[in-house]
Design an enzyme around this catalytic site. Structure first.
Site, PDB file in Angstrom:
ATOM      1  N   ARG A 165       0.860  -1.210  -0.155  1.00  0.00           N
ATOM      2  CA  ARG A 165       0.069   0.000   0.196  1.00  0.00           C
ATOM      3  C   ARG A 165       1.088   0.861  -0.363  1.00  0.00           C
ATOM      4  NH1 ARG A 165      -4.962   0.205   4.188  1.00  0.00           N
ATOM      5  NH2 ARG A 165      -3.233   1.157   5.845  1.00  0.00           N
ATOM      6  N   LYS A 202      11.182  -0.422   6.194  1.00  0.00           N
ATOM      7  CA  LYS A 202      11.786  -1.006   7.772  1.00  0.00           C
ATOM      8  C   LYS A 202      10.441  -2.107   8.556  1.00  0.00           C
ATOM      9  CE  LYS A 202      11.536  -1.216  11.537  1.00  0.00           C
ATOM     10  NZ  LYS A 202      11.190  -2.019  12.336  1.00  0.00           N
ATOM     11  N   PRO A 203      10.432  -3.245   7.847  1.00  0.00           N
ATOM     12  CA  PRO A 203       8.990  -3.811   8.285  1.00  0.00           C
ATOM     13  C   PRO A 203       9.595  -4.100  10.173  1.00  0.00           C
ATOM     14  CG  PRO A 203      11.512  -4.963   7.608  1.00  0.00           C
ATOM     15  CD  PRO A 203      11.570  -4.002   7.567  1.00  0.00           C
ATOM     16  N   ALA A 204       8.380  -4.629  10.376  1.00  0.00           N
ATOM     17  CA  ALA A 204       8.572  -5.031  11.927  1.00  0.00           C
ATOM     18  C   ALA A 204       8.904  -5.786  12.143  1.00  0.00           C
ATOM     19  CB  ALA A 204       6.970  -5.162  12.133  1.00  0.00           C
ATOM     20  N   GLU A 205       9.794  -6.117  13.214  1.00  0.00           N
ATOM     21  CA  GLU A 205      10.530  -7.041  13.534  1.00  0.00           C
ATOM     22  C   GLU A 205      10.061  -8.463  13.532  1.00  0.00           C
ATOM     23  OE1 GLU A 205       9.742  -4.560  15.057  1.00  0.00           O
ATOM     24  OE2 GLU A 205       9.769  -3.858  17.831  1.00  0.00           O
ATOM     25  N   GLY A 243       1.223   1.796  12.394  1.00  0.00           N
ATOM     26  CA  GLY A 243       1.743   1.309  13.947  1.00  0.00           C
ATOM     27  C   GLY A 243       1.128   1.698  15.089  1.00  0.00           C
ATOM     28  N   THR A 261       0.078   4.288  17.532  1.00  0.00           N
ATOM     29  CA  THR A 261      -0.316   5.984  18.191  1.00  0.00           C
ATOM     30  C   THR A 261       0.957   5.884  18.700  1.00  0.00           C
ATOM     31  OG1 THR A 261      -2.780   5.441  18.184  1.00  0.00           O
ATOM     32  CG2 THR A 261      -1.788   7.570  18.787  1.00  0.00           C
ATOM     33  N   GLY A 273       4.081   6.424  16.043  1.00  0.00           N
ATOM     34  CA  GLY A 273       3.333   7.902  15.518  1.00  0.00           C
ATOM     35  C   GLY A 273       3.742   8.918  15.191  1.00  0.00           C
ATOM     36  N   ARG A 300     -10.689 -10.556  12.767  1.00  0.00           N
ATOM     37  CA  ARG A 300      -9.970 -11.041  11.493  1.00  0.00           C
ATOM     38  C   ARG A 300      -8.826 -10.539  12.054  1.00  0.00           C
ATOM     39  NH1 ARG A 300      -9.005  -7.211   6.537  1.00  0.00           N
ATOM     40  NH2 ARG A 300      -9.871  -5.520   7.997  1.00  0.00           N
ATOM     41  N   CYS A 358      -5.699  -2.258  12.933  1.00  0.00           N
ATOM     42  CA  CYS A 358      -6.138  -0.986  13.711  1.00  0.00           C
ATOM     43  C   CYS A 358      -7.914  -0.547  12.717  1.00  0.00           C
ATOM     44  CB  CYS A 358      -5.511  -0.624  12.888  1.00  0.00           C
ATOM     45  SG  CYS A 358      -5.009  -0.255  10.676  1.00  0.00           S
TER      46      CYS A 358
HETATM   47  P1  ADP Z   1       2.864  -2.304  16.724  1.00  0.00           P
HETATM   48  O1  ADP Z   1       1.595  -1.649  18.536  1.00  0.00           O
HETATM   49  O2  ADP Z   1       2.056  -2.648  15.808  1.00  0.00           O
HETATM   50  O3  ADP Z   1       3.960  -3.072  17.785  1.00  0.00           O
HETATM   51  P2  ADP Z   1       4.326  -0.193  17.074  1.00  0.00           P
HETATM   52  O4  ADP Z   1       3.680   1.243  16.969  1.00  0.00           O
HETATM   53  O5  ADP Z   1       5.383  -0.559  17.600  1.00  0.00           O
HETATM   54  O6  ADP Z   1       3.053  -1.179  16.763  1.00  0.00           O
HETATM   55  O7  ADP Z   1       5.263  -0.379  15.100  1.00  0.00           O
HETATM   56  C1  ADP Z   1       4.718  -0.318  14.134  1.00  0.00           C
HETATM   57  C2  ADP Z   1       6.397  -0.840  13.578  1.00  0.00           C
HETATM   58  O8  ADP Z   1       7.380   0.813  13.738  1.00  0.00           O
HETATM   59  C3  ADP Z   1       7.204  -1.912  13.422  1.00  0.00           C
HETATM   60  O9  ADP Z   1       7.777  -1.524  12.762  1.00  0.00           O
HETATM   61  C4  ADP Z   1       8.433  -1.118  14.790  1.00  0.00           C
HETATM   62  O10 ADP Z   1       9.967  -2.257  14.214  1.00  0.00           O
HETATM   63  C5  ADP Z   1       8.618   0.607  14.356  1.00  0.00           C
HETATM   64  N1  ADP Z   1       8.538   1.335  15.843  1.00  0.00           N
HETATM   65  C6  ADP Z   1       8.365   0.681  16.994  1.00  0.00           C
HETATM   66  N2  ADP Z   1       9.421   2.057  18.067  1.00  0.00           N
HETATM   67  C7  ADP Z   1       9.706   3.143  16.632  1.00  0.00           C
HETATM   68  C8  ADP Z   1      10.279   3.921  16.614  1.00  0.00           C
HETATM   69  N3  ADP Z   1      11.383   4.557  17.876  1.00  0.00           N
HETATM   70  N4  ADP Z   1      10.595   4.504  15.792  1.00  0.00           N
HETATM   71  C9  ADP Z   1      10.393   3.999  14.338  1.00  0.00           C
HETATM   72  N5  ADP Z   1       9.996   3.116  14.029  1.00  0.00           N
HETATM   73  C10 ADP Z   1       9.542   2.108  15.310  1.00  0.00           C
END
Ligand code: ADP
Length: 489
Positions: free
Chosen positions: A169, A184-187, A238, A240, A243, A288, A294
């Site tokens: 998207r 930068k995907p989620a870990e 991700g 709030t 964000g 789902r 979200c």
């Molecule tokens: P969730 O509750 O969905 O895990 P996060 O906001 O923690 O939400 O994670 C969404 C994305 O943001 C992930 O890719 C995570 O690695 C990244 N992320 C988490 N903390 C930070 C940060 N301080 N700066 C940038 N990216 C971050």
């Protein structure tokens, strides 16, 4: 078995920078685990800000060399279509990787590949429709020309709940606009991202246009993205909380940010509703991805005339859900993504219990299935200060409150500081227009529990975000409007 098969081709263990598959400069890696059974699915580089800088440099070089933005719109469109076709062709394998690293039921993973890929198709088409304007000038011998130009390098930070769709998207819109990207995907879910990036490469998208940096320490890389003068826009989906951090960090550089943050979606059932449709919609919207989206309905408000019937109908359906490992074809509910999320959800239910809310069904962990499984739960008689009501649950919990009048429902629905999605069920056409206009959200589902589509603008109001994704509006996040005044003609 599934993991073995997936391992063979699209499971990558390196990150992608400038068209090359690379390790972290530190040599560090981290493991990706299956939340259903804690088994290791793969391992990827644990990169730091230095590595991320290399990715930014590559994206910058690819942008300014004009080998992407300088293509014709039709050429860019064709390459995005190639990417789309490759994703489609590899649906099964991508879905297996996604299920293995996220626990999502396999049918939902396949659904996500189709949904996520619909953005690629859509933006491949939109590439050719990024039109400018010629505006009638108020002064003689002058032309007002407006054109849309790509922003430059975009940093895309994505969550684990839709490991593919949140990338397509964003990247679809960015690439269609002529931007290059660092993802930068989620870990928790880097493998889906890398698989999709590999297909971008196979599709013929030039080196450096799509870069992926994997890490389990996101904060320093997020900080770099926000502060680097070589990043022209940040798109984040991700929490709030994160964000807001990114928004603050971007303030100094007055950087364009696009934020898709948490919601607290109301789901209102009016006396005038068709209850069968309302129960179907509630099940679809709430369960789902195990409630981890979200736009999941988070607070159910049911009018007193249909309250008992709705709760009874929903209870029956909730108790018939099939819970299990994602790779079984009939699984409807998988595990929660990680221990933090599990503890949050079970803590919310305990907090509700301690405030004398009523647990109609569920309300307990399902340890027999695995450490991260939680029973689909319905809570009624909800105290207004219960966490389950005030916060976004992100789990398989339905929280129901009874109301008397439409006015009251709107008031409580709009009390939240968030405003992503909202749903309501009514068969009264006047009421439909009244309520749809007054709900303070970015997206309204009327008699529908699932509303996302590539053609429709996705996004929120209030603290749920800034900007829109998908639809032709999605392009605006990755373009700048330039005005050219042609004088003395
Ligand atoms: P969730 O509750 O969905 O895990 P996060 O906001 O923690 O939400 O994670 C969404 C994305 O943001 C992930 O890719 C995570 O690695 C990244 N992320 C988490 N903390 C930070 C940060 N301080 N700066 C940038 N990216 C971050």
């Amino acid at each position: 078995q599934i993991q073995q098969r997936a391992m063979s081709s699209l499971v990558c263990s390196k990150a992608l920078i400038d068209g090359k598959w690379v390790s972290a400069s530190s040599g560090e890696t981290f493991e990706v685990k299956n939340p259903a059974n804690n088994r290791v699915v793969g391992s990827v580089p644990n990169m730091n800000a230095k590595d991320a800088q290399l990715a930014i440099d590559a994206a910058k070089k690819a942008f300014y060399s004009n080998e992407w933005a300088g293509l014709t719109a039709k050429q860019r469109s064709q390459l995005l279509k190639n990417w789309y076709h490759l994703i489609e062709k590899n649906t099964q394998e991508i879905a297996e990787i996604m299920t293995a690293e996220s626990g999502k039921p396999i049918n939902e993973s396949k659904g996500e590949v189709a949904y996520g890929n619909s953005f690629m198709e859509w933006f491949a088409e939109e590439t050719r429709r990024i039109y400018g304007e010629i505006v009638p000038s108020p002064i003689q011998n002058r032309e007002i020309i407006v054109m849309k130009q790509p922003l430059g390098v975009a940093a895309l930070i994505t969550p684990w709940n839709f490991p593919l769709a949140m990338i397509t998207r964003k990247a679809g819109a960015a690439l269609a606009s002529g931007c290059t990207v660092v993802i930068k995907p989620a870990e928790d879910t880097p493998l889906t991202a890398l698989a999709v990036a590999k297909l971008a490469q196979d599709a013929g998208i030039p080196d450096g246009v799509v870069n992926v940096v994997t890490t389990k320490e996101a904060a320093p890389i997020g900080d770099l993205f926000c502060k680097s003068p070589d990043i022209h826009g940040i798109s984040f989906t991700g929490s709030t909380e994160v964000g807001k951090i990114l928004f603050r960090q971007s303030a100094d550089g007055v950087k364009k940010v696009s934020l898709e943050l948490g919601g607290n979606a109301p789901f209102i059932v009016f006396d005038s509703a068709n209850l069968e449709k309302a129960v179907d919609g509630a099940m679809a919207s709430k369960f789902r991805n195990c409630g981890q989206t979200c736009v999941s309905a988070n607070r159910f408000f049911v009018q007193e005339g249909v309250y008992d019937k709705f709760v009874a109908g929903l209870k029956q359906r909730v108790e018939s859900l099939k819970i299990g490992h994602g790779d079984c074809a009939d699984t409807q509910i998988g595990p929660l993504i990680n221990t933090m999320q599990f503890n949050k959800v079970s803590g919310f239910v305990e907090d509700a219990r301690s405030r004398n809310c009523k647990i109609v069904t569920g309300g307990k962990p399902l340890k027999d299935l695995g450490d991260l499984f939680y029973a689909p739960t319905i809570v009624t008689d909800v105290a207004k200060d219960a966490k389950i009501y005030t916060e976004e649950v992100f789990g398989p919990i339905v929280t129901i409150i009874k109301f008397k009048t439409e006015e009251e429902a709107l008031k409580i629905a709009n009390e939240s500081r968030r405003g992503l999605a909202g749903y309501f069920f009514s068969e009264d056409v006047q009421q439909i227009f009244r309520v749809a206009k007054r709900l303070e959200v970015g997206m309204v589902g009327v008699n529908e529990g699932i509303i996302s589509a590539a053609e429709a603008p996705f996004g929120g109001v209030k603290e749920s975000g800034i900007g829109r994704e998908g639809s032709h509006h999605g392009i605006d996040e990755y373009t700048e409007v330039k005005y050219i005044c042609l004088g003395n003609l």
